[in-house]
Enzyme design. Sequence first.
Site, PDB file in Angstrom:
ATOM      1  N   GLY A   1      42.169  36.353  53.719  1.00 39.07           N
ATOM      2  CA  GLY A   1      41.843  36.247  52.295  1.00 39.07           C
ATOM      3  C   GLY A   1      42.785  35.295  51.586  1.00 39.07           C
ATOM      4  O   GLY A   1      43.548  34.537  52.203  1.00 39.07           O
ATOM      5  N   CYS A   2      42.747  35.351  50.255  1.00 42.11           N
ATOM      6  CA  CYS A   2      43.410  34.336  49.448  1.00 42.11           C
ATOM      7  C   CYS A   2      44.931  34.383  49.563  1.00 42.11           C
ATOM      8  O   CYS A   2      45.582  33.348  49.719  1.00 42.11           O
ATOM      9  CB  CYS A   2      42.974  34.464  48.008  1.00 42.11           C
ATOM     10  SG  CYS A   2      43.124  36.122  47.307  1.00 42.11           S
ATOM     11  N   PHE A   3      45.525  35.557  49.503  1.00 40.33           N
ATOM     12  CA  PHE A   3      46.990  35.636  49.506  1.00 40.33           C
ATOM     13  C   PHE A   3      47.584  35.140  50.822  1.00 40.33           C
ATOM     14  O   PHE A   3      48.472  34.288  50.825  1.00 40.33           O
ATOM     15  CB  PHE A   3      47.461  37.053  49.195  1.00 40.33           C
ATOM     16  CG  PHE A   3      47.304  37.453  47.755  1.00 40.33           C
ATOM     17  CD1 PHE A   3      47.769  36.636  46.732  1.00 40.33           C
ATOM     18  CD2 PHE A   3      46.702  38.648  47.406  1.00 40.33           C
ATOM     19  CE1 PHE A   3      47.636  37.005  45.394  1.00 40.33           C
ATOM     20  CE2 PHE A   3      46.567  39.031  46.076  1.00 40.33           C
ATOM     21  CZ  PHE A   3      47.034  38.199  45.075  1.00 40.33           C
TER      22      PHE A   3
ATOM     23  N   ALA B   1      47.118  31.171  51.259  1.00 41.16           N
ATOM     24  CA  ALA B   1      48.037  30.318  50.500  1.00 41.16           C
ATOM     25  C   ALA B   1      49.468  30.479  51.007  1.00 41.16           C
ATOM     26  O   ALA B   1      50.202  29.495  51.186  1.00 41.16           O
ATOM     27  CB  ALA B   1      47.960  30.657  49.009  1.00 41.16           C
TER      28      ALA B   1
END
Lengths: 354, 354, 354, 354
Positions: A156-158, A161
């Site tokens: 996912g996003c966390f 990044a």
Amino acid sequence: MASKRVAVIGASGYGGLQTLRLLHEHPGLEVSFLGGERSSGKRWSELVPFLPLAGDPVVQTPDPAAIAEQADFAVLSLPNGLAAQLVPPLLERGVRVVDLSADYRYSSLAQWQEVYSGEAGQLSRADAHLCAEAVYGLPEWQPEQIHSARLVAAPGCFPTASLLGLLPFLKQGLIDTRGIVIDAKTGTSGGGRAAKEHLLLAECSEAVSPYGVVGHRHTSEIEQLATRVAGHEIQLQFTPHLMPMVRGLLATIYCRLRDPGLTAEDCGTLLASAYRQAPCVEVLPVGTYPSTKWVRQTNRALLSVQLDPRTDQLIVMVAIDNLIKGQAGQGVQCLNLMAGLEATTGLPLLPFYP
Amino acid sequence: MASKRVAVIGASGYGGLQTLRLLHEHPGLEVSFLGGERSSGKRWSELVPFLPLAGDPVVQTPDPAAIAEQADFAVLSLPNGLAAQLVPPLLERGVRVVDLSADYRYSSLAQWQEVYSGEAGQLSRADAHLCAEAVYGLPEWQPEQIHSARLVAAPGCFPTASLLGLLPFLKQGLIDTRGIVIDAKTGTSGGGRAAKEHLLLAECSEAVSPYGVVGHRHTSEIEQLATRVAGHEIQLQFTPHLMPMVRGLLATIYCRLRDPGLTAEDCGTLLASAYRQAPCVEVLPVGTYPSTKWVRQTNRALLSVQLDPRTDQLIVMVAIDNLIKGQAGQGVQCLNLMAGLEATTGLPLLPFYP
Amino acid sequence: MASKRVAVIGASGYGGLQTLRLLHEHPGLEVSFLGGERSSGKRWSELVPFLPLAGDPVVQTPDPAAIAEQADFAVLSLPNGLAAQLVPPLLERGVRVVDLSADYRYSSLAQWQEVYSGEAGQLSRADAHLCAEAVYGLPEWQPEQIHSARLVAAPGCFPTASLLGLLPFLKQGLIDTRGIVIDAKTGTSGGGRAAKEHLLLAECSEAVSPYGVVGHRHTSEIEQLATRVAGHEIQLQFTPHLMPMVRGLLATIYCRLRDPGLTAEDCGTLLASAYRQAPCVEVLPVGTYPSTKWVRQTNRALLSVQLDPRTDQLIVMVAIDNLIKGQAGQGVQCLNLMAGLEATTGLPLLPFYP
Amino acid sequence: MASKRVAVIGASGYGGLQTLRLLHEHPGLEVSFLGGERSSGKRWSELVPFLPLAGDPVVQTPDPAAIAEQADFAVLSLPNGLAAQLVPPLLERGVRVVDLSADYRYSSLAQWQEVYSGEAGQLSRADAHLCAEAVYGLPEWQPEQIHSARLVAAPGCFPTASLLGLLPFLKQGLIDTRGIVIDAKTGTSGGGRAAKEHLLLAECSEAVSPYGVVGHRHTSEIEQLATRVAGHEIQLQFTPHLMPMVRGLLATIYCRLRDPGLTAEDCGTLLASAYRQAPCVEVLPVGTYPSTKWVRQTNRALLSVQLDPRTDQLIVMVAIDNLIKGQAGQGVQCLNLMAGLEATTGLPLLPFYP
């Protein structure tokens, strides 16, 4: 060459909507099955009047046999715990799966059961072998494994990044592996489309706040891959913050250089070189800092580094769109690799600004 | 008891507007002089139709003699460098000053000239003695000195939030003074009311980005007081981020406990005890994290701590309203002390939510 | 077939940025000249780090001869009054022009000079014949004329939304031409990228307000085409409102049916039939109302009608993206027609939601 | 003089929170009972950590006998239909009530049952006499009746703004009573604090859309009082729109002057004169248009008029804060009158800007 057929399961959530939008214009993949639990039996145009689909299909119950008949691939955009019920029968029937949930992101089922104890308590899983088999779907790090995988667990996003910013430095052994701090800022769409009081506009607007401070689930997921790449165990600080905006994620990563001789430019060069073959990652010049708005609705990650020569503190900044590169775009990027297509096929890389 | 007379200089900027709004209902202070440079000669209601003032005054040129005749105190809400031109003649004439700019925040004029070199280059200052005399206007740390000061330099939003979170731990020597990281998030009103492209709604909305990474001016201001309280030199990392919201500031402070035996609750207790006499500071229970929305349009600072027992990393979170506790409310709080009033007189402490 | 070459003048404003983004992926048009006044001589990547262009060109002064050498078409995205200086020499040199400003939207130069008296006062224009020749670039109404035009004056966001909703009813003579009310709501990007105090996030956020009430410039532009289509003079009420959002425009149009026998469904059918050949316009079912979010970053207009049987009041709602269908997308749609391409070539019609 | 005791029922919703915040600093009223259904039994500080109340009370079940023992007045902030169950026993026990719901806003129970048929179907009401007795709580129109009332039904945001703008013109017979159009724009907090998908930030941000087009419930409520004041039946068009902001409401009212001889200034004078005794209403100069931001978190209504001499169309603009003058502040204003206090006691009239 004929398009590969893709089943999208969990179609009316944010992950599903992005996936459908991306596949709508995709030259090599086409949606052949639309599945959902809550929305099963409903006509698409009534659910989503703003995103017309050809033939205005009815959403179907995600039955593995029906999916296998109609699709080569399946993208699962379901709440944690539900994918694990669907994946085994799909794989058995030869459907290759990209799972957007956390169910297969840990190579150890036991660790998943510990971190996702709530979900684990309501579900008996016997697929430890699939956890071990699943490939972590960060295409910038193991594209070959994704290419040949049956089961890809897209991060996912966390983690996306955080890992894009950290891994090159960890791999080269350039930073102190203790004291790493990831301060992450995310839009509210990361919380999904289901109604929750704390995600109301009236609650979130004009509000910035931390949550899940110490022990947020994604900490262990980030640590798992960081440890693997660094070659020894890493424990770091990950603190997410909720921002008054819809989409976008910025991770500001603080760590300490081991070698005080390096400059910010050196670090930028190292990053750029690590991602030379990664068409969705771009490193900005030193002194130019990324805005989440610069990557909105794209599959691009923008990175920048800065260095404090007084303290040898290295600051790595990473901006992505949480629903594209941090979710559905990542899934499509994995599908592209699995289908033997160029990684960026059908993926927008430039924003409409502002 | 008669109200003290206050001159507000720089009335139509955001700092001035907040000051006027706060003094409007103040039982012990009244606005007796309205000064401004650009708005001089204009009737108030034409400048600001939404905040009617008694008598609808005309904004005046900030002439020191006129101010001294009409006011006991002056609040200066001017761009950096301009206050230093007005302060010496005001003090000479017996007007006590609260300056909201950076001009007197450093006790060394030379340091100001280095950090604010752009402003210093356009202005010849010979008031090193006033820099040395000025009291740093953080009422939670030196209320007695503020009480008797002629000149108070009120800190802005970033140093206020950062210092409120850090100072108690530095004073007790509980944290490692190396490796301190302050990740700050602020609304756009901190950039002032003058038109700038990067502060347009079209640019800032749906955007989160860092700026001034490494070497932001407020780093040295935070370090000055941190060093003073800790008793030895401190160099820390301060990184501001622009948020898509009007007001509010959250500082997330990362540092390492020296004594691994302490718990989060211990740290919370220590904070609460440090601010027992500070009516504008409140410490939340461990596990409850502050939102900027909880302090919007109040003079309150909300603090919370959390601890990662794996890494001994202490996380201190501080939320304030950048224009009230981080600017004009701080100024009024200082005025209150200088005028012998209760610190909280006329200051809102509770928000209208949402 | 080789791509047509397009010059984009005014490249770093919002209109220019959208045009460049749209042409970036366009299969039949390519950007061959990048022009700007203020940004002339600057390298593109320094101006706009988030939208890389092939070869990272330097922005050029918009010299007509140079443009004519390098481009078949020019899109002008300049402040009102400036286009009129560039258009005559471009046409002379055989460059076909799409102008996004108001300079050629009135067929009478005298009317332009009256409505845009400020701009007219600073500029002597002798191109009344070009005003008369220019085609009003609303592709849904006169596609053939646009196809063969040398000069197209593309309407902006307010007239586009208003006219798309009104014209079919005016053409059929179904509504009372007196008492028409257009209540329009727009995002702040319509005000452009130049810094203005009233467009700061701090000013616009949490704020809704009317502006230009009675006599806004676009009133006469809407009336010009409405009068032409209705066959007799129309005077209507147009009131714009500024919304706390970046992009999007909603026009709510109130008028009265002449024939009380019609139902809302009848009116919807009539609208749908009027736009049967218009691929960028879609009429929603009665009872489904458009959101600006449903068309964000697309070239689509979403229409809906509702009727109050008590009062025979007809309500027509129109949502567009003010920078795409209301500006740059409209321009590209016109270019497509002029170049003999499908109207929708290279234009996104579906949103990324949310 | 001792403070009057007030019970607040429905304390943790937005209406309740505003009421508590307003009464917190009120010099003549004090909260003596905190009631709620869902939150009953919970300690206040756990429910609402950001608004500390003296003694940190436990929320109680709203038992009429307990309320009557502890309070002189009750403010009910409950979903429609629930107040009607509590009001009869409260009145019997001598508690005077301000109801913020719609239950007593119609003088005819039958009309309420028709308009709120969903609620009426789940609830048997036999209090037609109370509907007839209840005073419509718009303090600008019948302050004397409110002063002596047992039961006041305070209007919500839409009727308040609409009626404040329309009534003076209707009362004087100056406008055509056919063809009135009210185009209203509201923040999302008007939808309450309960979680609903369409009020999520991810859904509402960057979105403007109409809802309840034709036949919205508040149409009949506005028509009821408009008819009463005009002296003959009025049917008008009321169309609400959801705005991407938390609070604030703007009503833009379009109607036609009967007497073409009047100017905008005349109309402004008439409005100002109608509200000469109304301390919470202010009329702006012609040409200055209200922003919702100018009244945020205040109990003030800002009005402005403009006139199109070509069409005799009168445009009346009204801005209020939907949760204060449109809900809880209105309730406190009514309480003030009932308690014999000045109407504005304890009510903020000026905003913190921006």
